[in-house]
Design a protein around this motif. Structure first.
Motif, PDB file in Angstrom:
ATOM      1  N   GLY A   1      -2.923 -59.009   0.313  1.00  0.00           N
ATOM      2  CA  GLY A   1      -2.520 -57.854  -0.464  1.00  0.00           C
ATOM      3  C   GLY A   1      -1.906 -58.234  -1.794  1.00  0.00           C
ATOM      4  N   SER A   2      -1.363 -57.216  -2.463  1.00  0.00           N
ATOM      5  CA  SER A   2      -0.795 -57.415  -3.786  1.00  0.00           C
ATOM      6  C   SER A   2       0.282 -56.365  -4.046  1.00  0.00           C
ATOM      7  CB  SER A   2      -1.903 -57.314  -4.839  1.00  0.00           C
ATOM      8  OG  SER A   2      -1.385 -57.404  -6.141  1.00  0.00           O
ATOM      9  N   TYR A   3       1.267 -56.747  -4.864  1.00  0.00           N
ATOM     10  CA  TYR A   3       2.338 -55.844  -5.285  1.00  0.00           C
ATOM     11  C   TYR A   3       2.391 -55.758  -6.807  1.00  0.00           C
ATOM     12  CZ  TYR A   3       4.621 -56.117  -0.655  1.00  0.00           C
ATOM     13  OH  TYR A   3       4.914 -56.047   0.680  1.00  0.00           O
TER      14      TYR A   3
ATOM     15  N   SER B   1       5.950 -57.658 -13.312  1.00  0.00           N
ATOM     16  CA  SER B   1       5.561 -58.798 -12.499  1.00  0.00           C
ATOM     17  C   SER B   1       4.535 -58.353 -11.467  1.00  0.00           C
ATOM     18  CB  SER B   1       6.785 -59.396 -11.788  1.00  0.00           C
ATOM     19  OG  SER B   1       6.453 -60.585 -11.100  1.00  0.00           O
ATOM     20  N   GLU B   2       3.735 -59.320 -10.975  1.00  0.00           N
ATOM     21  CA  GLU B   2       2.753 -59.042  -9.935  1.00  0.00           C
ATOM     22  C   GLU B   2       2.831 -60.128  -8.860  1.00  0.00           C
ATOM     23  OE1 GLU B   2      -1.024 -58.840 -11.865  1.00  0.00           O
ATOM     24  OE2 GLU B   2      -0.709 -56.796 -12.607  1.00  0.00           O
ATOM     25  N   GLU B   3       2.579 -59.724  -7.636  1.00  0.00           N
ATOM     26  CA  GLU B   3       2.583 -60.661  -6.505  1.00  0.00           C
ATOM     27  C   GLU B   3       1.292 -60.488  -5.704  1.00  0.00           C
ATOM     28  OE1 GLU B   3       4.837 -61.043  -2.170  1.00  0.00           O
ATOM     29  OE2 GLU B   3       6.058 -60.480  -3.935  1.00  0.00           O
ATOM     30  N   THR B   4       0.638 -61.600  -5.394  1.00  0.00           N
ATOM     31  CA  THR B   4      -0.487 -61.592  -4.465  1.00  0.00           C
ATOM     32  C   THR B   4      -0.088 -62.427  -3.256  1.00  0.00           C
ATOM     33  OG1 THR B   4      -1.516 -63.497  -5.565  1.00  0.00           O
ATOM     34  CG2 THR B   4      -2.219 -61.303  -6.254  1.00  0.00           C
ATOM     35  N   PHE B   5      -0.610 -62.056  -2.069  1.00  0.00           N
ATOM     36  CA  PHE B   5      -0.181 -62.776  -0.868  1.00  0.00           C
ATOM     37  C   PHE B   5      -1.265 -62.772   0.193  1.00  0.00           C
ATOM     38  CE2 PHE B   5       1.084 -58.359  -0.236  1.00  0.00           C
ATOM     39  CZ  PHE B   5       0.674 -58.101   1.067  1.00  0.00           C
ATOM     40  N   GLU B   6      -1.132 -63.746   1.106  1.00  0.00           N
ATOM     41  CA  GLU B   6      -1.970 -63.829   2.302  1.00  0.00           C
ATOM     42  C   GLU B   6      -1.088 -64.190   3.483  1.00  0.00           C
ATOM     43  OE1 GLU B   6      -5.181 -66.577   1.634  1.00  0.00           O
ATOM     44  OE2 GLU B   6      -6.109 -65.320   0.078  1.00  0.00           O
TER      45      GLU B   6
ATOM     46  N   TYR C   1       2.033 -66.676   2.428  1.00  0.00           N
ATOM     47  CA  TYR C   1       1.862 -67.385   1.168  1.00  0.00           C
ATOM     48  C   TYR C   1       1.814 -66.359   0.044  1.00  0.00           C
ATOM     49  CZ  TYR C   1       0.371 -71.159   4.273  1.00  0.00           C
ATOM     50  OH  TYR C   1       0.307 -72.101   5.279  1.00  0.00           O
ATOM     51  N   ALA C   2       2.657 -66.536  -0.973  1.00  0.00           N
ATOM     52  CA  ALA C   2       2.725 -65.571  -2.070  1.00  0.00           C
ATOM     53  C   ALA C   2       2.749 -66.287  -3.407  1.00  0.00           C
ATOM     54  CB  ALA C   2       3.978 -64.697  -1.931  1.00  0.00           C
ATOM     55  N   ASP C   3       2.076 -65.692  -4.391  1.00  0.00           N
ATOM     56  CA  ASP C   3       2.106 -66.156  -5.777  1.00  0.00           C
ATOM     57  C   ASP C   3       2.588 -65.002  -6.641  1.00  0.00           C
ATOM     58  OD1 ASP C   3       1.046 -68.554  -4.920  1.00  0.00           O
ATOM     59  OD2 ASP C   3      -0.999 -68.077  -5.537  1.00  0.00           O
ATOM     60  N   ILE C   4       3.623 -65.259  -7.450  1.00  0.00           N
ATOM     61  CA  ILE C   4       4.221 -64.240  -8.300  1.00  0.00           C
ATOM     62  C   ILE C   4       4.075 -64.669  -9.750  1.00  0.00           C
ATOM     63  CG2 ILE C   4       6.334 -62.947  -8.798  1.00  0.00           C
ATOM     64  CD1 ILE C   4       7.273 -63.870  -5.938  1.00  0.00           C
ATOM     65  N   HIS C   5       3.618 -63.752 -10.593  1.00  0.00           N
ATOM     66  CA  HIS C   5       3.400 -64.055 -12.007  1.00  0.00           C
ATOM     67  C   HIS C   5       4.142 -63.037 -12.866  1.00  0.00           C
ATOM     68  CE1 HIS C   5       0.282 -66.978 -10.961  1.00  0.00           C
ATOM     69  NE2 HIS C   5      -0.230 -66.060 -10.152  1.00  0.00           N
ATOM     70  N   SER C   6       4.882 -63.552 -13.865  1.00  0.00           N
ATOM     71  CA  SER C   6       5.638 -62.686 -14.763  1.00  0.00           C
ATOM     72  C   SER C   6       5.572 -63.268 -16.178  1.00  0.00           C
ATOM     73  CB  SER C   6       7.110 -62.595 -14.343  1.00  0.00           C
ATOM     74  OG  SER C   6       7.247 -62.249 -12.983  1.00  0.00           O
ATOM     75  N   ARG C   7       5.611 -62.381 -17.176  1.00  0.00           N
ATOM     76  CA  ARG C   7       5.725 -62.799 -18.570  1.00  0.00           C
ATOM     77  C   ARG C   7       7.195 -62.753 -18.987  1.00  0.00           C
ATOM     78  NH1 ARG C   7       1.530 -65.661 -20.710  1.00  0.00           N
ATOM     79  NH2 ARG C   7      -0.430 -64.777 -19.917  1.00  0.00           N
TER      80      ARG C   7
END
Length: 242
Positions: free
Chosen positions: A17-19, A29-34, A47-53
Motif C-alpha cells: 500500500g501507500s500513504y 511526504s509519501e510512504e509506500t510499504f509491503e 517494509y516501508a520507504d518514505i520520501h519527502s522534499r
C-alpha cells in the motif's frame, strides 16, 4: 520498493500500500510499504520507504524495516535516513535472554551502542505509519478501557543525542464496533481509537491522536492530529492467499 530486491525476504507478501502525509491540505511526504508473513514461524515483516522534499529541494529518504516474532514483539528494527551525502542508520535488536534491546546508531562520523532494559512486550517507534499500530496485536485488548503499551522512542536523527527511552502510551476505542470511513470517495470499515500518553486524560488532551485502523495487520487508514497533520491511506491491496 526497489530496495527489497536486494534483501532476502522470508514469507509471502500479504499486503502492499501507500500513504500520503498532509499538513492541512498540502502533501509533504509519501510512504509506500509491503507486509510479509512467514507461514513457518508466524513472524511478520513490514517494509516501508518514505520520501519527502526538504526546504532546499533535496529528497529525504527514510527506509524502515520492522520484523515481528509470532507474539508481535519486534525482533529487529532498522531505520535508515539519507539526504544527499548524509546518512544515519539505527538498529534495534531484541535480546530475549537478557530482556534488553541492543540499540546502535551509525553515521559517517560516529558509531554508538546502548543496551535498553525492556519488558517482554514492547514496540519501537519509527517514522513509518504502516507498522505504527502493530503493538495492538501483542496482548489481549480491553475494549471498554484504555490499554497501555511500552514504546521505545528516540529523538536521534542525524547525530546521537541520547539513549532511546521507554514511554508508556495508551490506546482506547471510540465506540464499541467499527465505523464507516470515507477515503477519496471509497467507504471502508475501520476501528476508531484515540492514542495518548498515559499521563494525560483522553477527554481533555488536545494532543491525542485520532486513529482509524483497518482489519489488515493493524494497518491504519488514517492517523490525524488536531494541528492539521494527517496521514491517510492512498491504496491498500490485500494479497493474502488464505
Amino acid at each position: 520498493m526497489e530496495r527489497l530486491k536486494q534483501l532476502i525476504l522470508r514469507g509471502d507478501k500479504i499486503l502492499r500500500g501507500s500513504y500520503n502525509y498532509y499538513r492541512f491540505n498540502n502533501i509533504y511526504s509519501e510512504e509506500t510499504f509491503e507486509v510479509y508473513r512467514d507461514r513457518q514461524d508466524f513472524s511478520m515483516s513490514y517494509y516501508a520507504d518514505i520520501h519527502s522534499r526538504v526546504a532546499t529541494g533535496e529528497l529525504l529518504t527514510v527506509n524502515v524495516d520492522v520484523k515481528l516474532n509470532k507474539d508481535f514483539v519486534p525482533s529487529f528494527v532498522k531505520v535508515v535516513r539519507s539526504l544527499g551525502k548524509d546518512f544515519a542508520t539505527e538498529t534495534y535488536t531484541y535480546q530475549k535472554a537478557t530482556s534488553t534491546v541492543l540499540y546502535t546508531f551509525d553515521t559517517a562520523n560516529e558509531s554508538e551502542e546502548a543496551q535498553i532494559p525492556i519488558s517482554s512486550k514492547f514496540h519501537v517507534a519509527t517514522p513509518a505509519a504502516c507498522s505504527s499500530m502493530v503493538y495492538l496485536k501483542s496482548k489481549k485488548e480491553d475494549t471498554t478501557s484504555k490499554n497501555l503499551y511500552h514504546l521505545i522512542q528516540t529523538d536521534n536523527k542525524w547525530k546521537f543525542e541520547a539513549v532511546p527511552q521507554v514511554k508508556i502510551i495508551a490506546m482506547q476505542r471510540v465506540g464499541t464496533g467499527t465505523e464507516n470511513v470515507v477515503i477519496d470517495g471509497h467507504s471502508v470499515q475501520a476501528t476508531h481509537y484515540r492514542l495518548f500518553e498515559d499521563n494525560n486524560d483522553i477527554v481533555d488532551n488536545p494532543q491525542a491522536l485520532k486513529v482509524h485502523i483497518s482489519k489488515h495487520a493493524t494497518i491504519p487508514y488514517i492517523i490525524k492530529s488536531d494541528d492539521g497533520t494527517r496521514i491517510q491511506i492512498k491504496f491498500l491491496n490485500d494479497l493474502d492467499k488464505d
